[in-house]
Design a protein around this motif. Structure first.
Motif, PDB file in Angstrom:
ATOM      1  N   VAL A   1      49.902  56.334  41.112  1.00 35.79           N
ATOM      2  CA  VAL A   1      49.513  57.702  41.468  1.00 35.79           C
ATOM      3  C   VAL A   1      48.121  57.768  42.087  1.00 35.79           C
ATOM      4  N   ASP A   2      47.272  56.775  41.816  1.00 39.02           N
ATOM      5  CA  ASP A   2      45.921  56.815  42.370  1.00 39.02           C
ATOM      6  C   ASP A   2      45.326  55.411  42.403  1.00 39.02           C
ATOM      7  N   LEU A   3      44.207  55.281  43.129  1.00 37.57           N
ATOM      8  CA  LEU A   3      43.441  54.043  43.166  1.00 37.57           C
ATOM      9  C   LEU A   3      42.345  54.125  42.129  1.00 37.57           C
ATOM     10  N   ILE A   4      42.163  53.049  41.350  1.00 37.10           N
ATOM     11  CA  ILE A   4      41.093  53.015  40.368  1.00 37.10           C
ATOM     12  C   ILE A   4      40.351  51.689  40.523  1.00 37.10           C
ATOM     13  N   PRO A   5      39.093  51.623  40.079  1.00 40.13           N
ATOM     14  CA  PRO A   5      38.359  50.353  40.140  1.00 40.13           C
ATOM     15  C   PRO A   5      39.113  49.258  39.385  1.00 40.13           C
ATOM     16  N   ASP A   6      38.971  48.024  39.852  1.00 38.85           N
ATOM     17  CA  ASP A   6      39.761  46.938  39.255  1.00 38.85           C
ATOM     18  C   ASP A   6      39.468  46.764  37.766  1.00 38.85           C
ATOM     19  N   HIS A   7      38.207  46.990  37.323  1.00 36.98           N
ATOM     20  CA  HIS A   7      37.918  46.794  35.901  1.00 36.98           C
ATOM     21  C   HIS A   7      38.648  47.829  35.038  1.00 36.98           C
ATOM     22  N   GLU A   8      38.831  49.053  35.560  1.00 41.86           N
ATOM     23  CA  GLU A   8      39.586  50.061  34.817  1.00 41.86           C
ATOM     24  C   GLU A   8      41.056  49.667  34.728  1.00 41.86           C
ATOM     25  N   PHE A   9      41.575  49.080  35.808  1.00 39.86           N
ATOM     26  CA  PHE A   9      42.976  48.664  35.787  1.00 39.86           C
ATOM     27  C   PHE A   9      43.194  47.559  34.761  1.00 39.86           C
ATOM     28  N   TRP A  10      42.283  46.575  34.718  1.00 41.86           N
ATOM     29  CA  TRP A  10      42.480  45.471  33.769  1.00 41.86           C
ATOM     30  C   TRP A  10      42.266  45.936  32.331  1.00 41.86           C
ATOM     31  N   ASP A  11      41.556  47.058  32.141  1.00 41.99           N
ATOM     32  CA  ASP A  11      41.534  47.684  30.817  1.00 41.99           C
ATOM     33  C   ASP A  11      42.938  48.168  30.447  1.00 41.99           C
ATOM     34  N   LEU A  12      43.644  48.767  31.420  1.00 40.52           N
ATOM     35  CA  LEU A  12      45.001  49.223  31.158  1.00 40.52           C
ATOM     36  C   LEU A  12      45.905  48.057  30.764  1.00 40.52           C
ATOM     37  N   VAL A  13      45.708  46.910  31.414  1.00 39.56           N
ATOM     38  CA  VAL A  13      46.551  45.743  31.163  1.00 39.56           C
ATOM     39  C   VAL A  13      46.179  45.066  29.853  1.00 39.56           C
ATOM     40  N   GLU A  14      44.890  44.771  29.674  1.00 35.39           N
ATOM     41  CA  GLU A  14      44.454  43.892  28.585  1.00 35.39           C
ATOM     42  C   GLU A  14      43.954  44.627  27.350  1.00 35.39           C
ATOM     43  N   VAL A  15      43.756  45.936  27.469  1.00 34.54           N
ATOM     44  CA  VAL A  15      43.354  46.722  26.303  1.00 34.54           C
ATOM     45  C   VAL A  15      44.480  47.654  25.874  1.00 34.54           C
ATOM     46  N   PHE A  16      45.106  48.324  26.850  1.00 32.57           N
ATOM     47  CA  PHE A  16      46.128  49.319  26.527  1.00 32.57           C
ATOM     48  C   PHE A  16      47.547  48.777  26.673  1.00 32.57           C
ATOM     49  N   ASP A  17      47.678  47.499  27.013  1.00 26.02           N
ATOM     50  CA  ASP A  17      48.975  46.817  27.028  1.00 26.02           C
ATOM     51  C   ASP A  17      49.966  47.458  28.004  1.00 26.02           C
ATOM     52  N   ILE A  18      49.500  47.769  29.216  1.00 25.97           N
ATOM     53  CA  ILE A  18      50.384  48.277  30.272  1.00 25.97           C
ATOM     54  C   ILE A  18      50.354  47.241  31.402  1.00 25.97           C
ATOM     55  N   PRO A  19      51.178  46.197  31.340  1.00 24.31           N
ATOM     56  CA  PRO A  19      51.134  45.134  32.346  1.00 24.31           C
ATOM     57  C   PRO A  19      51.576  45.635  33.717  1.00 24.31           C
ATOM     58  N   PRO A  20      51.219  44.924  34.782  1.00 24.13           N
ATOM     59  CA  PRO A  20      51.623  45.328  36.135  1.00 24.13           C
ATOM     60  C   PRO A  20      53.138  45.333  36.300  1.00 24.13           C
ATOM     61  N   ASP A  21      53.574  45.937  37.394  1.00 25.95           N
ATOM     62  CA  ASP A  21      54.989  45.934  37.750  1.00 25.95           C
ATOM     63  C   ASP A  21      55.510  44.492  37.737  1.00 25.95           C
ATOM     64  N   PRO A  22      56.757  44.276  37.285  1.00 25.10           N
ATOM     65  CA  PRO A  22      57.303  42.911  37.211  1.00 25.10           C
ATOM     66  C   PRO A  22      57.194  42.131  38.521  1.00 25.10           C
ATOM     67  N   ARG A  23      57.361  42.807  39.661  1.00 24.38           N
ATOM     68  CA  ARG A  23      57.244  42.111  40.945  1.00 24.38           C
ATOM     69  C   ARG A  23      55.817  41.612  41.161  1.00 24.38           C
ATOM     70  N   ILE A  24      54.827  42.398  40.772  1.00 20.68           N
ATOM     71  CA  ILE A  24      53.431  41.975  40.889  1.00 20.68           C
ATOM     72  C   ILE A  24      53.164  40.782  39.981  1.00 20.68           C
ATOM     73  N   VAL A  25      53.713  40.836  38.771  1.00 16.81           N
ATOM     74  CA  VAL A  25      53.524  39.720  37.832  1.00 16.81           C
ATOM     75  C   VAL A  25      54.076  38.426  38.433  1.00 16.81           C
ATOM     76  N   GLU A  26      55.261  38.506  39.038  1.00 13.38           N
ATOM     77  CA  GLU A  26      55.864  37.317  39.651  1.00 13.38           C
ATOM     78  C   GLU A  26      54.969  36.755  40.751  1.00 13.38           C
ATOM     79  N   LEU A  27      54.444  37.635  41.599  1.00 14.40           N
ATOM     80  CA  LEU A  27      53.619  37.181  42.720  1.00 14.40           C
ATOM     81  C   LEU A  27      52.291  36.601  42.237  1.00 14.40           C
TER      82      LEU A  27
END
Length: 460
Positions: free
Chosen positions: A295-321
């Motif tokens: 829905v929006d662009l966010i700074p990369d450090h905020e995104f990795w907070d979503l992944v590594e703190v809030f446990d929302i991993p990237p889309d499966p296709r992104i993970v594969e790549l």
């Protein structure tokens, strides 16, 4: 901003004084633009390494957003492009420029103008794209402004198809209107007359530009010629030929196969999701790295907070790549889970809080669950599609809840300070998640209608 300015492309990018332009020139730039557009067109390359190549394009417009897809030729191949190889180690050798293999470069290239930014993303590689503000000089991924392409000297980026260095001093140009062989003309001269742009118009085709020429020191450098046809009540380019010097043979040609305006089957909204951006697509720009959440662009450090703190991993296709070729997707997910332990402890020490612990009961329904239940009851989707609906709901709610927790402190401070504008910003963000990640993805599960099929027509 006038409606025509919203179709930003090859003719006009980063501003420049418009009020000084003569009425004929302004009339082309300010012509009324339909709300929705779809154009199928092609670029033919003549001479050189790309001789005979025909790249197929589809351009779509919805409101303020413009999307250009370069499909390549019938095999998805594009014009020859190059990459720079930097020297390795302590080697004194210079960087080498090498051609990108045709197969590696094949696929659909997407360019987008959306919410004041230019976006570039290859459909087959949604892990990495490019983004820049529209006022960034010489952006290389601006879509072609097809309605006004007759003013351009090349089908490339920049005002009138010229790079900014070629137009240095143009904002102080002196304009002259005249007539040549019965055709109205407009000339612009700058740098003491050493640079000149000249346009010829034809009132038989609605006053559209039929020739554009660029001179340096009185010598013809580039020119173009355009033909038009009437589509409904408007004149639209049918073909444009681009020439170098005084050559009588074009080196590139644009041909419009089909143009439609304000049709009910057109896309009514276009977002970066439509060009292939996924949750976790990284966009590189002048200000650094940003990540797309859906829905929006966010700074990369905020995104990795979503992944590594809030446990929302990237889309499966992104993970594969991201995982390929050195590890599997599961190994990469395990790596993130391993980081989660100390990242959460780090977060707790910094903020004194553990918002990931605040979760609703899995059995507790909210208005988003109710929406999906009503959607499924109304549309009675076939089983494969119906099974995807809970997955769409979960991903949308996961992101919504994570963003709520991530922004909780800021929202609380804004409410205490009475900052309604900031509170409204976060409320609008949540609505965008609902509209774009839940509602739009659910609608994609509906069976295609004939009108929808027509909207996806591509060149033969």
């Amino acid at each position: 901003m006038q409606a025509a300015c919203l179709w930003i492309g090859v003719v006009l990018t980063a501003g420049g004084p418009r009020d000084q332009y003569p009425p004929r020139l302004r009339g082309i730039l300010d012509q009324e633009v339909p709300t929705t557009v779809q154009v199928e067109w092609s670029v033919t390359w003549l001479g050189g390494d790309n001789d005979g190549l025909v790249e197929r394009y589809v351009t779509r417009k919805a409101g303020d957003t413009l999307w250009e897809s370069n499909l390549g030729d019938e095999n998805g191949y594009h014009r020859l492009r190059f990459r720079v190889l930097e020297p390795q180690g302590a080697s004194p050798e210079e960087p080498r420029v090498v051609a990108i293999p045709t197969d590696e470069d094949a696929g659909t290239d997407n360019r987008l103008i959306h919410e004041g930014k230019a976006w570039d993303l290859k459909a087959e590689r949604p892990d990495l794209g490019f983004v820049a503000s529209l006022d960034t000089p010489d952006i290389s991924y601006i879509p072609v402004n097809l309605p006004a392409v007759g003013l351009a000297l090349t089908p490339d980026q920049g005002r009138f198809g010229l790079a900014s260095d070629a137009l240095e001093g143009f904002d102080s140009a002196v304009f002259r209107e005249g007539n040549e062989g019965g055709f109205p003309t407009v000339d612009a001269e700058w740098n003491g007359g050493g640079c000149r742009l000249s346009w010829r118009f034809d009132d038989r085709v609605g006053g559209q530009p039929v020739q554009a020429s660029w001179y340096l020191g009185g010598v013809l450098v580039l020119y173009s010629e355009s033909d038009y046809e009437k589509v409904g009540d408007r004149w639209f380019p049918k073909s444009v030929r681009f020439y170098q010097g005084d050559s009588a043979t074009p080196y590139r040609m644009i041909h419009v196969e089909r143009a439609t305006f304000d049709e009910p089957w057109h896309r009514q909204e276009i977002t970066p999701n439509d060009i292939g951006a996924l949750y976790g697509t990284q966009f590189v720009g002048p200000t650094g790295y940003q990540m797309w959440t859906g829905v929006d662009l966010i700074p990369d450090h905020e995104f990795w907070d979503l992944v590594e703190v809030f446990d929302i991993p990237p889309d499966p296709r992104i993970v594969e790549l991201l995982a390929a070729p050195h590890q599997t997707a599961d190994q990469l997910r395990d790596f993130w889970r391993g980081r989660m332990v100390w990242r959460r402890e780090e977060y707790r020490k910094k903020y004194g809080d553990g918002p990931w612990l605040v979760k609703m009961s899995a059995k507790e329904k909210d208005e988003w669950d109710v929406y999906v239940e009503k959607f499924l009851a109304e549309h009675k989707l076939p089983e494969p599609a119906a099974k995807k609906a809970p997955e769409i709901l979960k991903r949308a709610k996961d992101l919504r809840d994570a963003r709520r927790r991530q922004n909780a402190a800021v929202i609380r401070e804004a409410k205490e300070a009475g900052d309604e504008k900031k509170v409204e910003h976060f409320e609008a963000l949540e609505k965008r998640i609902f509209d774009r990640m839940l509602v739009r993805n659910l609608k994609k599960l509906l069976p295609e209608k004939a009108e929808a099929k027509a909207s996806t027509t591509t060149l033969p």
